[in-house]
Design a protein around this motif. Sequence first.
Motif, PDB file in Angstrom:
ATOM      1  N   VAL A   1      36.195  26.529  21.192  1.00 40.31           N
ATOM      2  CA  VAL A   1      36.615  27.415  22.278  1.00 40.31           C
ATOM      3  C   VAL A   1      36.004  28.808  22.139  1.00 40.31           C
ATOM      4  N   HIS A   2      35.668  29.207  20.915  1.00 38.17           N
ATOM      5  CA  HIS A   2      35.092  30.542  20.715  1.00 38.17           C
ATOM      6  C   HIS A   2      33.667  30.621  21.263  1.00 38.17           C
ATOM      7  N   GLU A   3      32.943  29.500  21.257  1.00 38.53           N
ATOM      8  CA  GLU A   3      31.611  29.508  21.859  1.00 38.53           C
ATOM      9  C   GLU A   3      31.708  29.774  23.359  1.00 38.53           C
ATOM     10  N   VAL A   4      32.711  29.194  23.982  1.00 41.45           N
ATOM     11  CA  VAL A   4      32.926  29.420  25.417  1.00 41.45           C
ATOM     12  C   VAL A   4      33.295  30.880  25.669  1.00 41.45           C
ATOM     13  N   LEU A   5      34.189  31.431  24.852  1.00 37.83           N
ATOM     14  CA  LEU A   5      34.627  32.810  25.039  1.00 37.83           C
ATOM     15  C   LEU A   5      33.492  33.803  24.773  1.00 37.83           C
ATOM     16  N   GLU A   6      32.625  33.483  23.819  1.00 37.36           N
ATOM     17  CA  GLU A   6      31.506  34.375  23.531  1.00 37.36           C
ATOM     18  C   GLU A   6      30.558  34.493  24.727  1.00 37.36           C
ATOM     19  N   LYS A   7      30.392  33.408  25.473  1.00 37.57           N
ATOM     20  CA  LYS A   7      29.555  33.474  26.674  1.00 37.57           C
ATOM     21  C   LYS A   7      30.171  34.421  27.704  1.00 37.57           C
ATOM     22  N   VAL A   8      31.497  34.389  27.813  1.00 36.83           N
ATOM     23  CA  VAL A   8      32.188  35.305  28.724  1.00 36.83           C
ATOM     24  C   VAL A   8      31.992  36.751  28.255  1.00 36.83           C
ATOM     25  N   CYS A   9      32.181  36.995  26.964  1.00 38.35           N
ATOM     26  CA  CYS A   9      32.020  38.351  26.426  1.00 38.35           C
ATOM     27  C   CYS A   9      30.602  38.868  26.654  1.00 38.35           C
ATOM     28  N   THR A  10      29.616  38.004  26.478  1.00 37.60           N
ATOM     29  CA  THR A  10      28.216  38.408  26.679  1.00 37.60           C
ATOM     30  C   THR A  10      27.972  38.815  28.124  1.00 37.60           C
ATOM     31  N   LEU A  11      28.494  38.029  29.065  1.00 42.02           N
ATOM     32  CA  LEU A  11      28.317  38.349  30.479  1.00 42.02           C
ATOM     33  C   LEU A  11      28.953  39.690  30.832  1.00 42.02           C
ATOM     34  N   VAL A  12      30.123  39.951  30.267  1.00 43.36           N
ATOM     35  CA  VAL A  12      30.819  41.208  30.567  1.00 43.36           C
ATOM     36  C   VAL A  12      30.124  42.378  29.882  1.00 43.36           C
TER      37      VAL A  12
ATOM     38  N   PRO B   1      40.650  24.055  15.855  1.00 40.12           N
ATOM     39  CA  PRO B   1      39.714  22.927  15.923  1.00 40.12           C
ATOM     40  C   PRO B   1      39.030  22.856  17.286  1.00 40.12           C
ATOM     41  N   ASP B   2      38.035  21.993  17.393  1.00 36.78           N
ATOM     42  CA  ASP B   2      37.374  21.781  18.678  1.00 36.78           C
ATOM     43  C   ASP B   2      38.371  21.250  19.705  1.00 36.78           C
ATOM     44  N   VAL B   3      38.126  21.609  20.960  1.00 30.83           N
ATOM     45  CA  VAL B   3      39.035  21.251  22.046  1.00 30.83           C
ATOM     46  C   VAL B   3      38.271  20.411  23.068  1.00 30.83           C
ATOM     47  N   TYR B   4      38.958  19.432  23.638  1.00 34.09           N
ATOM     48  CA  TYR B   4      38.354  18.543  24.629  1.00 34.09           C
ATOM     49  C   TYR B   4      38.459  19.213  25.995  1.00 34.09           C
ATOM     50  N   LEU B   5      37.340  19.755  26.487  1.00 32.26           N
ATOM     51  CA  LEU B   5      37.402  20.544  27.715  1.00 32.26           C
ATOM     52  C   LEU B   5      36.070  20.520  28.455  1.00 32.26           C
ATOM     53  N   ASP B   6      36.121  21.015  29.695  1.00 30.17           N
ATOM     54  CA  ASP B   6      34.917  21.253  30.485  1.00 30.17           C
ATOM     55  C   ASP B   6      34.504  22.700  30.248  1.00 30.17           C
ATOM     56  N   GLN B   7      33.379  22.881  29.577  1.00 28.71           N
ATOM     57  CA  GLN B   7      32.943  24.207  29.166  1.00 28.71           C
ATOM     58  C   GLN B   7      32.774  25.154  30.348  1.00 28.71           C
ATOM     59  N   ASP B   8      32.146  24.681  31.432  1.00 29.47           N
ATOM     60  CA  ASP B   8      31.892  25.550  32.582  1.00 29.47           C
ATOM     61  C   ASP B   8      33.186  25.975  33.261  1.00 29.47           C
ATOM     62  N   MET B   9      34.147  25.051  33.342  1.00 25.21           N
ATOM     63  CA  MET B   9      35.407  25.373  34.013  1.00 25.21           C
ATOM     64  C   MET B   9      36.204  26.418  33.237  1.00 25.21           C
ATOM     65  N   ILE B  10      36.308  26.246  31.920  1.00 24.15           N
ATOM     66  CA  ILE B  10      37.069  27.208  31.120  1.00 24.15           C
ATOM     67  C   ILE B  10      36.349  28.551  31.075  1.00 24.15           C
ATOM     68  N   GLN B  11      35.030  28.518  31.047  1.00 21.65           N
ATOM     69  CA  GLN B  11      34.272  29.764  31.093  1.00 21.65           C
ATOM     70  C   GLN B  11      34.531  30.506  32.400  1.00 21.65           C
ATOM     71  N   GLN B  12      34.525  29.785  33.530  1.00 24.62           N
ATOM     72  CA  GLN B  12      34.759  30.422  34.823  1.00 24.62           C
ATOM     73  C   GLN B  12      36.190  30.944  34.928  1.00 24.62           C
ATOM     74  N   ALA B  13      37.156  30.150  34.452  1.00 23.90           N
ATOM     75  CA  ALA B  13      38.561  30.568  34.510  1.00 23.90           C
ATOM     76  C   ALA B  13      38.778  31.847  33.715  1.00 23.90           C
ATOM     77  N   THR B  14      38.195  31.902  32.509  1.00 27.04           N
ATOM     78  CA  THR B  14      38.348  33.079  31.661  1.00 27.04           C
ATOM     79  C   THR B  14      37.601  34.277  32.235  1.00 27.04           C
ATOM     80  N   LEU B  15      36.408  34.026  32.741  1.00 31.84           N
ATOM     81  CA  LEU B  15      35.593  35.112  33.300  1.00 31.84           C
ATOM     82  C   LEU B  15      36.290  35.766  34.490  1.00 31.84           C
ATOM     83  N   ASN B  16      36.929  34.969  35.341  1.00 30.24           N
ATOM     84  CA  ASN B  16      37.658  35.531  36.485  1.00 30.24           C
ATOM     85  C   ASN B  16      38.728  36.517  36.021  1.00 30.24           C
ATOM     86  N   ILE B  17      39.449  36.152  34.960  1.00 30.68           N
ATOM     87  CA  ILE B  17      40.530  37.006  34.463  1.00 30.68           C
ATOM     88  C   ILE B  17      39.966  38.275  33.829  1.00 30.68           C
ATOM     89  N   VAL B  18      38.921  38.115  33.010  1.00 28.80           N
ATOM     90  CA  VAL B  18      38.332  39.280  32.345  1.00 28.80           C
ATOM     91  C   VAL B  18      37.747  40.242  33.376  1.00 28.80           C
TER      92      VAL B  18
END
Length: 359
Positions: A201-212, A231-248
Amino acid sequence: MTDPVSSENLLDNLSTAVLQLNDKMCIDYANHAAQALFERGFSLLAGCPIYQFVTPSSLDVERLKQSIQQGESYSDSEVNITFVDGRHTQADLSVTSIVDAQSQYLLLEFRQIEQQKKISQENHQWAQQQAAKELVRGLAHEIKNPLGGIRGAAQLLAKELPSNDLKEFTNVIIEQSDRLRNLVDRLLGPNVRPKFHWYNVHEVLEKVCTLVDLDPSHTISIVRDYDPSIPDVYLDQDMIQQATLNIVRNSVQALMQHPDIKGEIRIVTRIERRVIVHGARYPLCVKVSIVDNGPGIPNELKDTLFYPMVTTKKDGSGLGLSISQTLVGHHRGKIEVESWTGRTEFTLYLPIERKDPQK
Protein backbone atom coordinates in the motif's frame (compact mmCIF):
# COMPACT_ATOMS: atom_id res chain seq x y z
CA MET A 1 -15.52 -26.06 41.81
CA THR A 2 -13.00 -24.15 39.75
CA ASP A 3 -10.81 -21.50 41.36
CA PRO A 4 -12.17 -17.96 41.06
CA VAL A 5 -10.59 -15.66 38.48
CA SER A 6 -8.20 -13.12 39.98
CA SER A 7 -9.39 -9.54 40.32
CA GLU A 8 -6.64 -8.27 38.01
CA ASN A 9 -7.58 -10.81 35.35
CA LEU A 10 -11.22 -9.76 35.58
CA LEU A 11 -10.30 -6.07 35.22
CA ASP A 12 -8.06 -6.78 32.24
CA ASN A 13 -10.92 -8.52 30.44
CA LEU A 14 -13.36 -5.63 30.88
CA SER A 15 -14.27 -3.56 27.84
CA THR A 16 -14.50 -0.55 30.17
CA ALA A 17 -11.26 1.40 30.59
CA VAL A 18 -10.33 1.57 34.30
CA LEU A 19 -7.74 3.92 35.82
CA GLN A 20 -6.66 4.35 39.43
CA LEU A 21 -5.32 7.80 40.33
CA ASN A 22 -3.59 8.76 43.57
CA ASP A 23 -3.96 12.09 45.36
CA LYS A 24 -1.32 13.60 43.04
CA MET A 25 -3.55 12.77 40.03
CA CYS A 26 -0.93 10.24 38.89
CA ILE A 27 -1.83 6.87 37.39
CA ASP A 28 -1.31 3.88 39.71
CA TYR A 29 -3.19 1.29 37.65
CA ALA A 30 -4.58 0.93 34.13
CA ASN A 31 -6.32 -2.17 32.79
CA HIS A 32 -5.87 -3.41 29.24
CA ALA A 33 -8.84 -1.40 27.95
CA ALA A 34 -7.35 1.79 29.46
CA GLN A 35 -3.97 1.03 27.87
CA ALA A 36 -5.72 0.63 24.52
CA LEU A 37 -7.65 3.87 25.07
CA PHE A 38 -4.47 5.82 25.85
CA GLU A 39 -2.48 3.87 23.22
CA ARG A 40 0.31 3.28 25.73
CA GLY A 41 1.49 0.31 27.76
CA PHE A 42 1.26 0.40 31.54
CA SER A 43 5.01 1.02 31.86
CA LEU A 44 4.53 4.35 30.05
CA LEU A 45 1.43 5.28 32.07
CA ALA A 46 2.48 4.30 35.58
CA GLY A 47 3.39 7.20 37.85
CA CYS A 48 2.53 9.85 35.25
CA PRO A 49 -0.06 12.61 35.80
CA ILE A 50 -3.19 11.95 33.79
CA TYR A 51 -2.92 15.43 32.27
CA GLN A 52 0.27 14.32 30.58
CA PHE A 53 -1.96 12.35 28.24
CA VAL A 54 -5.27 14.24 28.08
CA THR A 55 -5.88 17.97 27.84
CA PRO A 56 -7.10 19.72 31.03
CA SER A 57 -10.24 20.82 29.20
CA SER A 58 -11.29 17.17 28.81
CA LEU A 59 -11.43 16.39 32.53
CA ASP A 60 -12.41 18.96 35.15
CA VAL A 61 -9.26 19.26 37.29
CA GLU A 62 -10.92 21.01 40.19
CA ARG A 63 -13.80 18.56 40.27
CA LEU A 64 -11.42 15.60 40.39
CA LYS A 65 -9.43 17.18 43.24
CA GLN A 66 -12.64 17.98 45.09
CA SER A 67 -13.82 14.42 44.62
CA ILE A 68 -10.66 12.92 46.16
CA GLN A 69 -10.55 15.47 49.01
CA GLN A 70 -14.20 15.19 50.01
CA GLY A 71 -14.72 11.54 49.13
CA GLU A 72 -17.41 12.28 46.54
CA SER A 73 -18.30 10.24 43.47
CA TYR A 74 -19.96 11.42 40.29
CA SER A 75 -20.78 10.45 36.71
CA ASP A 76 -20.80 12.35 33.44
CA SER A 77 -22.25 11.21 30.13
CA GLU A 78 -20.90 11.86 26.63
CA VAL A 79 -17.65 13.44 27.81
CA ASN A 80 -15.42 14.57 24.94
CA ILE A 81 -11.91 13.34 25.71
CA THR A 82 -9.10 15.11 23.83
CA PHE A 83 -5.65 13.51 23.98
CA VAL A 84 -2.47 15.54 23.76
CA ASP A 85 -1.59 13.83 20.46
CA GLY A 86 -4.76 15.26 18.87
CA ARG A 87 -7.00 12.20 19.11
CA HIS A 88 -10.62 12.59 20.18
CA THR A 89 -13.07 10.14 21.68
CA GLN A 90 -16.39 10.28 23.49
CA ALA A 91 -17.13 8.31 26.64
CA ASP A 92 -19.39 8.03 29.66
CA LEU A 93 -17.25 8.74 32.73
CA SER A 94 -17.71 7.48 36.29
CA VAL A 95 -15.47 8.77 39.10
CA THR A 96 -15.42 6.88 42.42
CA SER A 97 -13.52 8.00 45.51
CA ILE A 98 -11.76 5.17 47.41
CA VAL A 99 -10.09 5.29 50.84
CA ASP A 100 -7.69 2.45 51.61
CA ALA A 101 -5.32 2.30 54.59
CA GLN A 102 -5.50 6.07 55.06
CA SER A 103 -4.66 6.63 51.37
CA GLN A 104 -7.09 8.22 48.98
CA TYR A 105 -7.60 7.19 45.39
CA LEU A 106 -9.89 7.87 42.47
CA LEU A 107 -11.26 5.12 40.29
CA LEU A 108 -12.03 6.41 36.78
CA GLU A 109 -14.14 4.32 34.43
CA PHE A 110 -14.39 5.27 30.76
CA ARG A 111 -17.13 3.55 28.76
CA GLN A 112 -16.48 4.49 25.17
CA ILE A 113 -19.66 5.28 23.28
CA GLU A 114 -18.03 6.73 20.20
CA GLN A 115 -17.73 3.36 18.46
CA GLN A 116 -21.42 2.53 18.91
CA LYS A 117 -22.40 6.02 17.73
CA LYS A 118 -20.06 5.69 14.75
CA ILE A 119 -21.57 2.35 13.74
CA SER A 120 -25.10 3.71 14.01
CA GLN A 121 -24.19 6.89 12.14
CA GLU A 122 -22.28 4.93 9.51
CA ASN A 123 -25.23 2.61 8.85
CA HIS A 124 -27.59 5.57 8.58
CA GLN A 125 -25.30 7.50 6.25
CA TRP A 126 -24.56 4.40 4.17
CA ALA A 127 -28.29 3.80 3.65
CA GLN A 128 -28.81 7.45 2.68
CA GLN A 129 -25.85 7.42 0.31
CA GLN A 130 -27.03 4.22 -1.36
CA ALA A 131 -30.48 5.76 -1.82
CA ALA A 132 -28.90 8.90 -3.27
CA LYS A 133 -26.78 6.81 -5.65
CA GLU A 134 -29.85 4.93 -6.87
CA LEU A 135 -31.64 8.23 -7.41
CA VAL A 136 -28.67 9.69 -9.32
CA ARG A 137 -28.31 6.50 -11.37
CA GLY A 138 -31.98 6.59 -12.33
CA LEU A 139 -31.87 10.29 -13.23
CA ALA A 140 -28.65 9.80 -15.18
CA HIS A 141 -30.16 7.14 -17.40
CA GLU A 142 -33.27 9.26 -17.92
CA ILE A 143 -31.06 12.18 -18.97
CA LYS A 144 -28.72 10.18 -21.23
CA ASN A 145 -31.53 8.74 -23.37
CA PRO A 146 -32.98 12.08 -24.60
CA LEU A 147 -29.46 13.54 -24.84
CA GLY A 148 -28.58 10.89 -27.37
CA GLY A 149 -31.67 11.79 -29.37
CA ILE A 150 -30.93 15.52 -29.23
CA ARG A 151 -27.32 14.96 -30.37
CA GLY A 152 -28.40 12.67 -33.20
CA ALA A 153 -31.06 15.12 -34.37
CA ALA A 154 -28.52 17.97 -34.33
CA GLN A 155 -26.12 15.92 -36.46
CA LEU A 156 -28.84 15.15 -39.02
CA LEU A 157 -29.94 18.78 -39.07
CA ALA A 158 -26.35 19.92 -39.65
CA LYS A 159 -26.19 17.81 -42.83
CA GLU A 160 -29.27 19.55 -44.22
CA LEU A 161 -28.20 23.11 -43.46
CA PRO A 162 -26.73 24.99 -46.45
CA SER A 163 -24.75 27.57 -44.45
CA ASN A 164 -21.74 27.02 -42.22
CA ASP A 165 -22.96 29.91 -40.07
CA LEU A 166 -26.11 27.98 -39.28
CA LYS A 167 -24.09 24.83 -38.58
CA GLU A 168 -22.41 26.68 -35.71
CA PHE A 169 -25.70 26.43 -33.80
CA THR A 170 -25.94 22.67 -34.30
CA ASN A 171 -22.29 22.35 -33.25
CA VAL A 172 -23.17 24.13 -30.00
CA ILE A 173 -26.00 21.64 -29.42
CA ILE A 174 -23.66 18.70 -30.06
CA GLU A 175 -20.88 20.09 -27.83
CA GLN A 176 -23.24 20.82 -24.94
CA SER A 177 -24.85 17.41 -25.28
CA ASP A 178 -21.41 15.80 -25.05
CA ARG A 179 -20.56 17.93 -22.01
CA LEU A 180 -23.75 16.87 -20.22
CA ARG A 181 -23.14 13.25 -21.15
CA ASN A 182 -19.64 13.41 -19.66
CA LEU A 183 -21.04 14.95 -16.48
CA VAL A 184 -23.64 12.19 -16.21
CA ASP A 185 -20.94 9.55 -16.71
CA ARG A 186 -18.93 11.08 -13.88
CA LEU A 187 -22.01 11.09 -11.66
CA LEU A 188 -22.43 7.38 -12.30
CA GLY A 189 -18.83 6.79 -11.23
CA PRO A 190 -16.32 4.26 -12.55
CA ASN A 191 -17.94 1.58 -14.69
CA VAL A 192 -14.92 -0.73 -15.03
CA ARG A 193 -14.28 -3.82 -12.96
CA PRO A 194 -11.41 -3.61 -10.47
CA LYS A 195 -8.15 -5.33 -11.43
CA PHE A 196 -7.03 -6.85 -8.16
CA HIS A 197 -3.42 -7.79 -7.44
CA TRP A 198 -1.21 -7.94 -4.37
CA TYR A 199 0.43 -4.56 -3.71
CA ASN A 200 2.37 -2.81 -1.00
CA VAL A 201 0.00 0.00 0.00
CA HIS A 202 2.94 2.36 0.56
CA GLU A 203 3.95 2.10 -3.10
CA VAL A 204 0.48 3.33 -4.02
CA LEU A 205 0.64 6.17 -1.49
CA GLU A 206 4.10 7.22 -2.67
CA LYS A 207 2.72 7.77 -6.18
CA VAL A 208 0.08 10.07 -4.68
CA CYS A 209 2.72 11.97 -2.68
CA THR A 210 4.88 12.38 -5.80
CA LEU A 211 1.98 13.82 -7.80
CA VAL A 212 1.16 16.30 -5.04
CA ASP A 213 4.80 17.26 -4.42
CA LEU A 214 5.32 18.00 -8.11
CA ASP A 215 2.43 20.49 -8.16
CA PRO A 216 4.09 23.96 -8.28
CA SER A 217 0.93 25.82 -7.24
CA HIS A 218 1.44 25.23 -3.50
CA THR A 219 4.10 24.91 -0.79
CA ILE A 220 2.22 22.48 1.45
CA SER A 221 4.46 19.85 3.03
CA ILE A 222 3.60 16.14 2.88
CA VAL A 223 4.67 14.14 5.95
CA ARG A 224 4.82 10.33 5.80
CA ASP A 225 4.26 8.18 8.88
CA TYR A 226 4.22 4.61 7.59
CA ASP A 227 4.05 1.29 9.40
CA PRO A 228 6.54 -0.91 7.50
CA SER A 229 5.06 -4.10 8.98
CA ILE A 230 1.84 -3.83 6.96
CA PRO A 231 1.59 -6.83 4.58
CA ASP A 232 0.67 -6.63 0.91
CA VAL A 233 -2.99 -5.91 0.23
CA TYR A 234 -5.23 -7.33 -2.50
CA LEU A 235 -6.39 -4.21 -4.34
CA ASP A 236 -6.73 -2.30 -7.59
CA GLN A 237 -3.73 0.02 -7.57
CA ASP A 238 -5.26 2.67 -9.86
CA MET A 239 -8.52 2.83 -7.92
CA ILE A 240 -6.89 3.26 -4.50
CA GLN A 241 -4.46 5.78 -5.95
CA GLN A 242 -7.35 7.82 -7.40
CA ALA A 243 -9.41 7.57 -4.19
CA THR A 244 -6.48 8.77 -2.08
CA LEU A 245 -5.45 11.46 -4.54
CA ASN A 246 -8.97 12.96 -4.53
CA ILE A 247 -8.82 13.32 -0.74
CA VAL A 248 -5.29 14.72 -0.65
CA ARG A 249 -6.11 17.26 -3.37
CA ASN A 250 -9.16 18.36 -1.40
CA SER A 251 -6.88 18.99 1.59
CA VAL A 252 -4.43 20.92 -0.59
CA GLN A 253 -7.20 23.11 -1.98
CA ALA A 254 -8.63 23.78 1.49
CA LEU A 255 -5.20 24.80 2.79
CA MET A 256 -4.49 27.01 -0.23
CA GLN A 257 -7.59 29.06 0.61
CA HIS A 258 -5.93 29.98 3.94
CA PRO A 259 -2.41 31.26 3.16
CA ASP A 260 -2.01 32.31 6.82
CA ILE A 261 -1.77 28.62 7.75
CA LYS A 262 1.54 26.80 7.29
CA GLY A 263 -0.08 23.89 5.51
CA GLU A 264 0.85 20.32 6.36
CA ILE A 265 -0.70 17.03 5.31
CA ARG A 266 0.23 13.85 7.16
CA ILE A 267 -0.31 10.43 5.62
CA VAL A 268 -0.33 7.74 8.32
CA THR A 269 -0.65 3.97 7.88
CA ARG A 270 -1.43 1.53 10.67
CA ILE A 271 -2.96 -1.90 11.23
CA GLU A 272 -6.46 -1.77 12.75
CA ARG A 273 -8.00 -4.85 14.35
CA ARG A 274 -11.64 -5.96 14.51
CA VAL A 275 -13.07 -3.33 12.16
CA ILE A 276 -16.77 -3.30 11.29
CA VAL A 277 -17.47 -2.19 7.72
CA HIS A 278 -21.15 -1.88 6.77
CA GLY A 279 -22.13 -4.63 9.19
CA ALA A 280 -19.31 -7.05 8.31
CA ARG A 281 -16.48 -7.62 10.80
CA TYR A 282 -12.92 -7.92 9.52
CA PRO A 283 -10.12 -9.13 11.81
CA LEU A 284 -7.45 -6.95 10.18
CA CYS A 285 -7.59 -3.79 8.09
CA VAL A 286 -5.10 -1.32 6.71
CA LYS A 287 -5.89 2.09 8.15
CA VAL A 288 -4.75 4.99 5.96
CA SER A 289 -5.22 8.39 7.61
CA ILE A 290 -4.92 11.66 5.68
CA VAL A 291 -4.66 14.48 8.20
CA ASP A 292 -4.40 18.20 7.46
CA ASN A 293 -4.19 21.26 9.71
CA GLY A 294 -6.71 23.29 7.72
CA PRO A 295 -9.84 25.16 8.76
CA GLY A 296 -12.04 22.07 9.06
CA ILE A 297 -15.25 21.02 7.32
CA PRO A 298 -18.37 23.15 7.92
CA ASN A 299 -20.81 21.36 10.23
CA GLU A 300 -23.65 21.68 7.76
CA LEU A 301 -21.74 19.60 5.20
CA LYS A 302 -20.50 16.76 7.39
CA ASP A 303 -23.55 14.53 6.96
CA THR A 304 -23.72 14.98 3.17
CA LEU A 305 -20.01 15.22 2.41
CA PHE A 306 -19.91 12.08 0.24
CA TYR A 307 -23.01 12.95 -1.78
CA PRO A 308 -22.50 13.87 -5.45
CA MET A 309 -22.42 17.62 -6.21
CA VAL A 310 -21.75 18.61 -2.56
CA THR A 311 -18.76 20.96 -2.37
CA THR A 312 -17.47 24.10 -0.64
CA LYS A 313 -15.31 25.16 -3.62
CA LYS A 314 -16.64 27.72 -6.07
CA ASP A 315 -15.47 25.77 -9.09
CA GLY A 316 -15.75 22.30 -7.60
CA SER A 317 -17.91 19.55 -9.06
CA GLY A 318 -18.51 17.82 -5.73
CA LEU A 319 -17.69 14.44 -7.26
CA GLY A 320 -14.22 13.73 -5.84
CA LEU A 321 -15.26 12.32 -2.46
CA SER A 322 -18.26 10.52 -3.92
CA ILE A 323 -15.97 8.78 -6.42
CA SER A 324 -13.42 8.00 -3.68
CA GLN A 325 -16.04 6.30 -1.58
CA THR A 326 -17.24 4.26 -4.56
CA LEU A 327 -13.67 3.16 -5.34
CA VAL A 328 -12.96 2.16 -1.74
CA GLY A 329 -16.35 0.42 -1.64
CA HIS A 330 -15.18 -1.83 -4.51
CA HIS A 331 -12.57 -3.10 -2.02
CA ARG A 332 -15.22 -3.76 0.68
CA GLY A 333 -13.71 -0.86 2.61
CA LYS A 334 -14.99 2.44 3.94
CA ILE A 335 -13.99 6.06 4.46
CA GLU A 336 -14.54 7.91 7.72
CA VAL A 337 -13.99 11.59 8.43
CA GLU A 338 -13.46 13.63 11.59
CA SER A 339 -13.06 17.38 11.43
CA TRP A 340 -12.77 20.39 13.64
CA THR A 341 -10.94 23.70 13.38
CA GLY A 342 -7.26 23.01 12.83
CA ARG A 343 -7.60 19.32 11.98
CA THR A 344 -9.41 17.25 9.37
CA GLU A 345 -8.78 13.51 9.17
CA PHE A 346 -10.02 11.20 6.43
CA THR A 347 -9.48 7.53 7.22
CA LEU A 348 -9.58 4.72 4.66
CA TYR A 349 -10.10 1.16 5.91
CA LEU A 350 -9.08 -1.64 3.53
CA PRO A 351 -9.56 -5.27 4.68
CA ILE A 352 -6.40 -7.39 4.71
CA GLU A 353 -7.19 -10.71 3.06
CA ARG A 354 -5.28 -13.91 3.74
CA LYS A 355 -6.16 -15.26 0.31
CA ASP A 356 -7.52 -13.91 -2.96
CA PRO A 357 -11.06 -12.80 -2.00
CA GLN A 358 -12.26 -13.26 -5.59
CA LYS A 359 -11.52 -17.01 -5.56
